[in-house]
Write a protein that holds these residues in place. Structure first.
Motif, PDB file in Angstrom:
ATOM      1  N   ALA A 226      19.196  62.189  91.914  1.00  0.00           N
ATOM      2  CA  ALA A 226      19.926  63.038  92.846  1.00  0.00           C
ATOM      3  C   ALA A 226      20.844  62.219  93.749  1.00  0.00           C
ATOM      4  O   ALA A 226      21.956  62.626  94.066  1.00  0.00           O
ATOM      5  CB  ALA A 226      18.938  63.847  93.698  1.00  0.00           C
ATOM      6  N   VAL A 305      16.578  68.484  97.481  1.00  0.00           N
ATOM      7  CA  VAL A 305      17.232  69.673  98.026  1.00  0.00           C
ATOM      8  C   VAL A 305      18.318  69.278  99.021  1.00  0.00           C
ATOM      9  O   VAL A 305      19.409  69.869  99.044  1.00  0.00           O
ATOM     10  CB  VAL A 305      16.197  70.610  98.681  1.00  0.00           C
ATOM     11  CG1 VAL A 305      16.896  71.793  99.345  1.00  0.00           C
ATOM     12  CG2 VAL A 305      15.195  71.109  97.642  1.00  0.00           C
ATOM     13  N   ARG A 307      20.092  66.544  98.960  1.00  0.00           N
ATOM     14  CA  ARG A 307      21.219  66.045  98.178  1.00  0.00           C
ATOM     15  C   ARG A 307      22.010  67.198  97.561  1.00  0.00           C
ATOM     16  O   ARG A 307      23.243  67.128  97.421  1.00  0.00           O
ATOM     17  CB  ARG A 307      20.707  65.120  97.071  1.00  0.00           C
ATOM     18  CG  ARG A 307      20.061  63.836  97.573  1.00  0.00           C
ATOM     19  CD  ARG A 307      21.068  62.822  98.044  1.00  0.00           C
ATOM     20  NE  ARG A 307      20.432  61.560  98.404  1.00  0.00           N
ATOM     21  CZ  ARG A 307      21.095  60.457  98.747  1.00  0.00           C
ATOM     22  NH1 ARG A 307      22.419  60.472  98.801  1.00  0.00           N
ATOM     23  NH2 ARG A 307      20.446  59.348  99.052  1.00  0.00           N
ATOM     24  N   TYR A 308      21.314  68.264  97.188  1.00  0.00           N
ATOM     25  CA  TYR A 308      21.989  69.435  96.633  1.00  0.00           C
ATOM     26  C   TYR A 308      22.934  70.048  97.660  1.00  0.00           C
ATOM     27  O   TYR A 308      24.103  70.345  97.353  1.00  0.00           O
ATOM     28  CB  TYR A 308      20.946  70.455  96.175  1.00  0.00           C
ATOM     29  CG  TYR A 308      21.513  71.786  95.757  1.00  0.00           C
ATOM     30  CD1 TYR A 308      22.360  71.893  94.656  1.00  0.00           C
ATOM     31  CD2 TYR A 308      21.193  72.943  96.460  1.00  0.00           C
ATOM     32  CE1 TYR A 308      22.873  73.122  94.267  1.00  0.00           C
ATOM     33  CE2 TYR A 308      21.700  74.172  96.078  1.00  0.00           C
ATOM     34  CZ  TYR A 308      22.546  74.261  94.990  1.00  0.00           C
ATOM     35  OH  TYR A 308      23.059  75.473  94.607  1.00  0.00           O
ATOM     36  N   TYR A 309      22.464  70.217  98.887  1.00  0.00           N
ATOM     37  CA  TYR A 309      23.329  70.771  99.934  1.00  0.00           C
ATOM     38  C   TYR A 309      24.488  69.829 100.243  1.00  0.00           C
ATOM     39  O   TYR A 309      25.614  70.273 100.505  1.00  0.00           O
ATOM     40  CB  TYR A 309      22.522  71.072 101.195  1.00  0.00           C
ATOM     41  CG  TYR A 309      21.875  72.427 101.172  1.00  0.00           C
ATOM     42  CD1 TYR A 309      22.614  73.580 101.424  1.00  0.00           C
ATOM     43  CD2 TYR A 309      20.524  72.579 100.869  1.00  0.00           C
ATOM     44  CE1 TYR A 309      22.026  74.836 101.390  1.00  0.00           C
ATOM     45  CE2 TYR A 309      19.926  73.832 100.823  1.00  0.00           C
ATOM     46  CZ  TYR A 309      20.688  74.957 101.090  1.00  0.00           C
ATOM     47  OH  TYR A 309      20.109  76.201 101.043  1.00  0.00           O
ATOM     48  N   VAL A 325      27.172  69.080  91.406  1.00  0.00           N
ATOM     49  CA  VAL A 325      26.388  70.245  91.824  1.00  0.00           C
ATOM     50  C   VAL A 325      25.505  70.720  90.680  1.00  0.00           C
ATOM     51  O   VAL A 325      24.309  71.003  90.868  1.00  0.00           O
ATOM     52  CB  VAL A 325      27.311  71.378  92.302  1.00  0.00           C
ATOM     53  CG1 VAL A 325      26.514  72.667  92.547  1.00  0.00           C
ATOM     54  CG2 VAL A 325      28.058  70.966  93.567  1.00  0.00           C
ATOM     55  N   LEU A 328      22.549  68.440  90.133  1.00  0.00           N
ATOM     56  CA  LEU A 328      21.521  68.586  91.165  1.00  0.00           C
ATOM     57  C   LEU A 328      20.746  69.892  90.986  1.00  0.00           C
ATOM     58  O   LEU A 328      19.545  69.952  91.265  1.00  0.00           O
ATOM     59  CB  LEU A 328      22.152  68.493  92.550  1.00  0.00           C
ATOM     60  CG  LEU A 328      22.453  67.043  92.939  1.00  0.00           C
ATOM     61  CD1 LEU A 328      23.579  66.954  93.949  1.00  0.00           C
ATOM     62  CD2 LEU A 328      21.202  66.381  93.487  1.00  0.00           C
ATOM     63  N   GLU A 329      21.409  70.924  90.524  1.00  0.00           N
ATOM     64  CA  GLU A 329      20.695  72.165  90.222  1.00  0.00           C
ATOM     65  C   GLU A 329      19.665  71.925  89.123  1.00  0.00           C
ATOM     66  O   GLU A 329      18.543  72.450  89.175  1.00  0.00           O
ATOM     67  CB  GLU A 329      21.691  73.252  89.813  1.00  0.00           C
ATOM     68  CG  GLU A 329      22.532  73.768  90.982  1.00  0.00           C
ATOM     69  CD  GLU A 329      23.612  74.739  90.536  1.00  0.00           C
ATOM     70  OE1 GLU A 329      23.899  74.784  89.311  1.00  0.00           O
ATOM     71  OE2 GLU A 329      24.180  75.428  91.396  1.00  0.00           O
ATOM     72  N   MET A 332      16.729  69.968  90.584  1.00  0.00           N
ATOM     73  CA  MET A 332      15.858  70.856  91.353  1.00  0.00           C
ATOM     74  C   MET A 332      14.952  71.648  90.427  1.00  0.00           C
ATOM     75  O   MET A 332      13.761  71.829  90.699  1.00  0.00           O
ATOM     76  CB  MET A 332      16.699  71.795  92.227  1.00  0.00           C
ATOM     77  CG  MET A 332      17.365  71.108  93.418  1.00  0.00           C
ATOM     78  SD  MET A 332      18.509  72.197  94.309  1.00  0.00           S
ATOM     79  CE  MET A 332      17.400  73.475  94.885  1.00  0.00           C
ATOM     80  N   SER A 339      15.512  75.897  97.663  1.00  0.00           N
ATOM     81  CA  SER A 339      15.768  75.686  99.092  1.00  0.00           C
ATOM     82  C   SER A 339      14.662  76.263  99.971  1.00  0.00           C
ATOM     83  O   SER A 339      14.604  75.977 101.166  1.00  0.00           O
ATOM     84  CB  SER A 339      17.109  76.313  99.486  1.00  0.00           C
ATOM     85  OG  SER A 339      17.088  77.716  99.279  1.00  0.00           O
TER      86      SER A 339
END
Length: 495
Positions: A226, A305, A307-309, A325, A328-329, A332, A339
């Motif tokens: 991530a 999470v 890193r996703y944001y 993106v 990262l999805e 997750m 989230s």
């Protein structure tokens, strides 16, 4: 404070010994690649709670009398002003910061190498700046067919084309502001040039992640993917180690891809390669120092999470890509998280929906959540900081005012009348200054100010992208921040 899961003192002892053993193995001269952050490895401290950000440096200080440092920076990162997400400064600025930090600890920085140089004007300007400061700067170039065309790479048209970095110490540590800077290629290039000069030199790698003796899909290893989503790095089973020893270990793709190059290099130098696999190259003992795996897994999931944001906000601001993106999805999904593991997300978003204004929430160490609303006096992030300090110090709730109006008005006057701001609301840094000024006369304000350190490692979420001023303060205080990927207004220009 987050639940601890990593024994830092054990790590210092065992890791130092392994590095000493590797130096002894080669004698003479050793190029030691230091992966990750050397001074401030905040990623490691987040996913391995208990890890101290300066642990690597503390080990290196023990070898200062026989060590020197080379800092590598990718010319492309200079050209595009790549920023360290944890510090908010560009990679070229971080090189200067690192040099100051090293020198402050009594460590010798011998030179800076600009890697993958193709005539970038920004790289030229940076080199001129460094040389003006009295630093030696070298250039390394892209090699066509890297890393697979071994015959060309290990030749005068490959590594031989790079400038040889003059070094004087038996231990040469190669580090960088961040990943993708060319540390390994710098080490291999140096080995080639040393061999041509009749010097037998060795190479070893000190990389914290991925942790070789944790499972491939362990959250700590997924968190590393991530962290490098923009580089397209992937963790993988080390096929060379599996073939040589019948043991399953984890490495990452760039090391696996370059291993044949390393093996060919060593064969030219000594007639045989001392390593059977990329895992053999490393000296990482971090996995042996985890004493609470559940705590580390939870911390790593939070990091994924976050890193996703970060990737969502980068894409919204034109600094990131769809591919990061999407990756990262997927990470997750592999970690089995959403989230929802961050209660501050839903809290801040519900508050924003009810008020129609940006909102911030902070989860304190005891699990309780405080929030901040946007008002005429201050932004939501500043309000949330004040409310968190009130809760931590026990001085009272929303009816208690820690900052005198007389301390707020002069700051607003300066902002609007003299600095050209159209927004009189106080940012987080301005609120802290006002709080500090009020603390001289108000014991409650002084008591709240003393709780700033307790904000470290607390989770925070904002319903909009924070201003750089507010984001910087939250990061400096050690809060682990995420934001929704949207702006407060529909303007095209945002500061």
């Amino acid at each position: 404070m987050a639940k601890q899961g990593f024994d830092n003192e054990k790590y210092l002892t065992t890791q130092s010994q392994h590095i000493q053993d590797r130096i002894a193995q080669f004698g003479g001269k050793l190029y030691l690649e230091f992966g990750g952050k050397l001074f401030d490895d905040y990623h490691a401290s987040r996913v391995l709670p208990g890890f101290e950000p300066d642990s690597k440096l503390r080990m290196l200080e023990q070898l200062r009398d026989k060590a020197e440092i080379i800092i590598a920076i990718n010319a492309g990162d200079i050209e595009k002003n790549k920023v360290r997400g944890d510090l908010g400064i560009t990679y070229d600025s971080d090189v200067l910061r690192l040099i100051d930090q090293f020198r402050g600890r009594g460590l010798y920085v011998g030179s800076v190498v600009v890697t993958r140089y193709t005539g970038q004007p920004a790289a030229d300007a940076f080199q001129a700046r460094l040389e003006g400061l009295g630093l030696k700067v070298y250039r390394h170039y892209p090699i066509e067919g890297y890393p697979h065309n071994i015959a060309k790479i290990v030749s005068d048209e490959g590594y031989g084309r790079n400038e040889f970095i003059e070094t004087r110490a038996p231990l040469v540590v190669v580090t960088a502001p961040g990943p993708g800077s060319g540390k390994m290629a710098t080490c291999l290039s140096q080995l080639y040039h040393e061999h041509k000069r009749g010097v037998v030199a060795g190479y070893a790698k000190f990389e914290t992640f991925p942790i070789w003796n944790l499972p491939l899909k362990h959250p700590v290893n997924l968190a590393y993917e991530a962290a490098t989503a923009d580089l397209d790095d992937v963790n993988m089973i080390d096929p060379f180690h599996l073939q040589a020893y019948g043991e399953t270990t984890v490495n990452y793709n760039r090391d696996v891809e370059v291993f044949p190059v390393l093996a060919a290099m060593f064969e030219k130098i000594t007639g045989t390669c001392p390593y059977q696999s990329p895992t053999d190259m490393g000296v990482n003992m971090a996995g042996n120092c985890i004493f609470d795996d559940d705590a580390c897994q939870e911390a790593a999931k939070q990091e994924i999470v976050r890193r996703y944001y970060d990737a969502l906000c980068d894409r919204r601001q034109g600094k990131g890509s769809d591919s990061a993106v999407y990756k990262l999805e997927l990470l997750m999904q592999q970690a089995g998280v959403t989230s929802e593991i961050r209660p501050v997300v839903a809290w801040a978003n519900m508050l924003a929906a009810s008020t129609g204004e940006p909102a911030m929430s902070i989860q304190l160490a005891d699990g309780s959540i405080v929030d901040g609303k946007t008002s005429e006096l201050m932004g939501c992030s500043a309000a949330a900081l004040l409310n968190a300090l009130k809760k931590l110090s026990g001085v009272g709730g929303h009816g208690v005012h820690l900052i005198a109006q007389s301390a707020i008005q002069p700051i607003q006057t300066v902002k609007v009348n003299y600095l050209g701001s159209s927004n009189p609301r106080l940012h987080s840094d301005e609120v802290l200054i006002a709080l500090a000024a009020s603390a001289n006369l108000d014991p409650k304000a002084a008591q709240a100010l003393e709780q700033l350190a307790a904000l470290k490692d607390c989770q925070a979420h904002c319903s909009v992208i924070l201003s750089p001023a507010d984001e910087t303060i939250y990061k400096r205080l050690g809060l682990q921040l995420t934001c929704e990927p949207k702006y407060q207004t529909n303007k095209l220009y945002h500061r």
